[in-house]
Design a protein around this motif. Structure first.
Motif, mmCIF file in Angstrom:
data_model
loop_
_atom_site.group_PDB
_atom_site.id
_atom_site.type_symbol
_atom_site.label_atom_id
_atom_site.label_comp_id
_atom_site.label_asym_id
_atom_site.label_seq_id
_atom_site.Cartn_x
_atom_site.Cartn_y
_atom_site.Cartn_z
ATOM 1 N N THR A 45 0.861 -1.178 0.000
ATOM 2 C CA THR A 45 0.000 0.000 0.000
ATOM 3 C C THR A 45 0.899 1.230 0.000
ATOM 4 O OG1 THR A 45 -0.127 -0.010 2.409
ATOM 5 C CG2 THR A 45 -1.905 -1.120 1.226
ATOM 6 N N LEU A 46 0.376 2.323 -0.480
ATOM 7 C CA LEU A 46 1.166 3.549 -0.542
ATOM 8 C C LEU A 46 1.341 4.157 0.839
ATOM 9 C CD1 LEU A 46 -0.213 5.409 -3.678
ATOM 10 C CD2 LEU A 46 2.006 4.343 -3.405
ATOM 11 N N SER A 47 2.548 4.571 1.144
ATOM 12 C CA SER A 47 2.837 5.289 2.376
ATOM 13 C C SER A 47 3.250 6.703 1.990
ATOM 14 C CB SER A 47 3.969 4.606 3.145
ATOM 15 O OG SER A 47 4.412 5.445 4.184
ATOM 16 N N TRP A 48 2.318 7.640 2.144
ATOM 17 C CA TRP A 48 2.613 9.004 1.737
ATOM 18 C C TRP A 48 3.681 9.644 2.614
ATOM 19 C CZ3 TRP A 48 1.670 10.323 -2.922
ATOM 20 C CH2 TRP A 48 0.625 9.705 -3.608
ATOM 21 N N ARG A 49 3.795 9.188 3.842
ATOM 22 C CA ARG A 49 4.864 9.707 4.713
ATOM 23 C C ARG A 49 6.234 9.314 4.146
ATOM 24 N NH1 ARG A 49 4.018 8.075 10.532
ATOM 25 N NH2 ARG A 49 2.468 9.701 10.359
ATOM 26 N N ALA A 50 6.372 8.054 3.727
ATOM 27 C CA ALA A 50 7.631 7.599 3.141
ATOM 28 C C ALA A 50 7.905 8.293 1.812
ATOM 29 C CB ALA A 50 7.603 6.080 2.952
ATOM 30 N N ILE A 51 6.866 8.486 1.013
ATOM 31 C CA ILE A 51 7.033 9.178 -0.266
ATOM 32 C C ILE A 51 7.469 10.622 -0.018
ATOM 33 C CG2 ILE A 51 5.785 10.071 -2.275
ATOM 34 C CD1 ILE A 51 4.160 7.441 -2.224
ATOM 35 N N GLY A 52 6.857 11.289 0.949
ATOM 36 C CA GLY A 52 7.226 12.668 1.268
ATOM 37 C C GLY A 52 8.653 12.790 1.747
ATOM 38 N N LEU A 53 9.065 11.897 2.638
ATOM 39 C CA LEU A 53 10.438 11.919 3.143
ATOM 40 C C LEU A 53 11.426 11.645 2.015
ATOM 41 C CD1 LEU A 53 12.403 12.126 5.507
ATOM 42 C CD2 LEU A 53 12.020 9.688 5.933
ATOM 43 N N SER A 54 11.108 10.677 1.176
ATOM 44 C CA SER A 54 11.970 10.371 0.024
ATOM 45 C C SER A 54 12.060 11.561 -0.913
ATOM 46 C CB SER A 54 11.435 9.159 -0.737
ATOM 47 O OG SER A 54 11.435 8.018 0.082
ATOM 48 N N ALA A 55 10.940 12.243 -1.125
ATOM 49 C CA ALA A 55 10.926 13.410 -2.009
ATOM 50 C C ALA A 55 11.821 14.517 -1.456
ATOM 51 C CB ALA A 55 9.506 13.921 -2.193
ATOM 52 N N ILE A 57 14.425 14.250 0.521
ATOM 53 C CA ILE A 57 15.829 13.845 0.383
ATOM 54 C C ILE A 57 16.276 13.921 -1.071
ATOM 55 C CG2 ILE A 57 17.411 11.887 0.603
ATOM 56 C CD1 ILE A 57 15.719 11.090 3.113
ATOM 57 N N LEU A 58 15.464 13.396 -1.980
ATOM 58 C CA LEU A 58 15.840 13.372 -3.392
ATOM 59 C C LEU A 58 15.899 14.777 -3.985
ATOM 60 C CD1 LEU A 58 16.644 11.448 -5.635
ATOM 61 C CD2 LEU A 58 14.241 11.233 -6.227
ATOM 62 N N LEU A 59 14.969 15.632 -3.608
ATOM 63 C CA LEU A 59 14.995 17.001 -4.113
ATOM 64 C C LEU A 59 16.197 17.777 -3.568
ATOM 65 C CD1 LEU A 59 11.183 17.823 -4.042
ATOM 66 C CD2 LEU A 59 12.609 17.428 -6.064
ATOM 67 N N ALA A 60 16.565 17.526 -2.316
ATOM 68 C CA ALA A 60 17.756 18.177 -1.752
ATOM 69 C C ALA A 60 19.018 17.714 -2.483
ATOM 70 C CB ALA A 60 17.863 17.885 -0.258
ATOM 71 N N LEU A 61 19.115 16.421 -2.732
ATOM 72 C CA LEU A 61 20.272 15.909 -3.469
ATOM 73 C C LEU A 61 20.299 16.444 -4.900
ATOM 74 C CD1 LEU A 61 20.279 12.220 -2.201
ATOM 75 C CD2 LEU A 61 22.005 13.976 -1.739
ATOM 76 N N THR A 62 19.133 16.539 -5.509
ATOM 77 C CA THR A 62 19.052 17.100 -6.861
ATOM 78 C C THR A 62 19.526 18.546 -6.858
ATOM 79 O OG1 THR A 62 17.233 15.630 -7.447
ATOM 80 C CG2 THR A 62 17.477 17.626 -8.773
ATOM 81 N N TYR A 97 11.615 15.785 -12.644
ATOM 82 C CA TYR A 97 11.947 14.381 -12.876
ATOM 83 C C TYR A 97 12.171 13.608 -11.583
ATOM 84 C CZ TYR A 97 12.213 16.143 -17.572
ATOM 85 O OH TYR A 97 11.909 16.760 -18.748
ATOM 86 N N PRO A 98 12.916 14.142 -10.614
ATOM 87 C CA PRO A 98 13.025 13.403 -9.349
ATOM 88 C C PRO A 98 11.676 13.276 -8.643
ATOM 89 C CG PRO A 98 14.524 15.291 -9.353
ATOM 90 C CD PRO A 98 13.792 15.297 -10.648
ATOM 91 N N LEU A 99 10.859 14.313 -8.745
ATOM 92 C CA LEU A 99 9.530 14.249 -8.140
ATOM 93 C C LEU A 99 8.692 13.163 -8.811
ATOM 94 C CD1 LEU A 99 7.645 15.489 -6.060
ATOM 95 C CD2 LEU A 99 6.919 17.115 -7.794
ATOM 96 N N ALA A 100 8.770 13.089 -10.135
ATOM 97 C CA ALA A 100 8.049 12.041 -10.864
ATOM 98 C C ALA A 100 8.532 10.654 -10.434
ATOM 99 C CB ALA A 100 8.229 12.228 -12.369
ATOM 100 N N ALA A 101 9.821 10.490 -10.298
ATOM 101 C CA ALA A 101 10.371 9.182 -9.915
ATOM 102 C C ALA A 101 9.937 8.770 -8.513
ATOM 103 C CB ALA A 101 11.897 9.214 -9.995
#
Length: 126
Positions: A45-55, A57-62, A97-101
């Motif tokens: 199932t989707l975990s929006w908390r995990a998706i938000g945290l990943s976003a 981190i990924l946006l900061a790295l980007t 693109y990172p947001l899409a991924a």
């Protein structure tokens, strides 16, 4: 064509897949939400908390690495095709693109993980 137009070509299908994953996820967990005594489905199932945290981190790295690569001249953007909004020297469009991924990959995982009702006994978890 602008970079936002190009981004839309990728982001619209991502949004459609994400909505399909949310609907699928809600259907899978619907039995427990309705008070059913059936065993809960152990499918993804989707975990929006995990998706938000990943976003985040990924946006900061980007932001860090795209700024570095643009400053070093590895690549650039046509100034006529960007919005003019920047994070450092990276145009805002670069972050689509990172947001899409980060949205697409968990959504696909959710959609393609079989529910417990469709698994064979050999695939069932202990």
């Amino acid at each position: 064509m602008t970079y936002w137009t190009l981004n839309a070509i990728f982001l619209i299908p991502v949004a459609i897949v994400a909505v399909a994953a949310v609907v699928s996820s809600r259907r899978r967990t619907g039995a427990s939400a309705t008070g059913s005594t059936a065993a809960p489905d152990t499918a993804a199932t989707l975990s929006w908390r995990a998706i938000g945290l990943s976003a985040i981190i990924l946006l900061a790295l980007t932001a860090v690495f795209d700024n570095l690569m643009i400053r070093l001249g590895f690549f650039g953007y046509n100034p006529e095709w960007i919005s003019g909004v920047f994070v450092g020297v990276a145009p805002l469009e670069d972050f689509a693109y990172p947001l899409a991924a980060v949205v697409l990959l968990p959504a696909l995982w959710t959609l393609f993980t079989p529910s417990s009702s469709t698994r064979s006994p050999e695939q069932a978890r202990p």
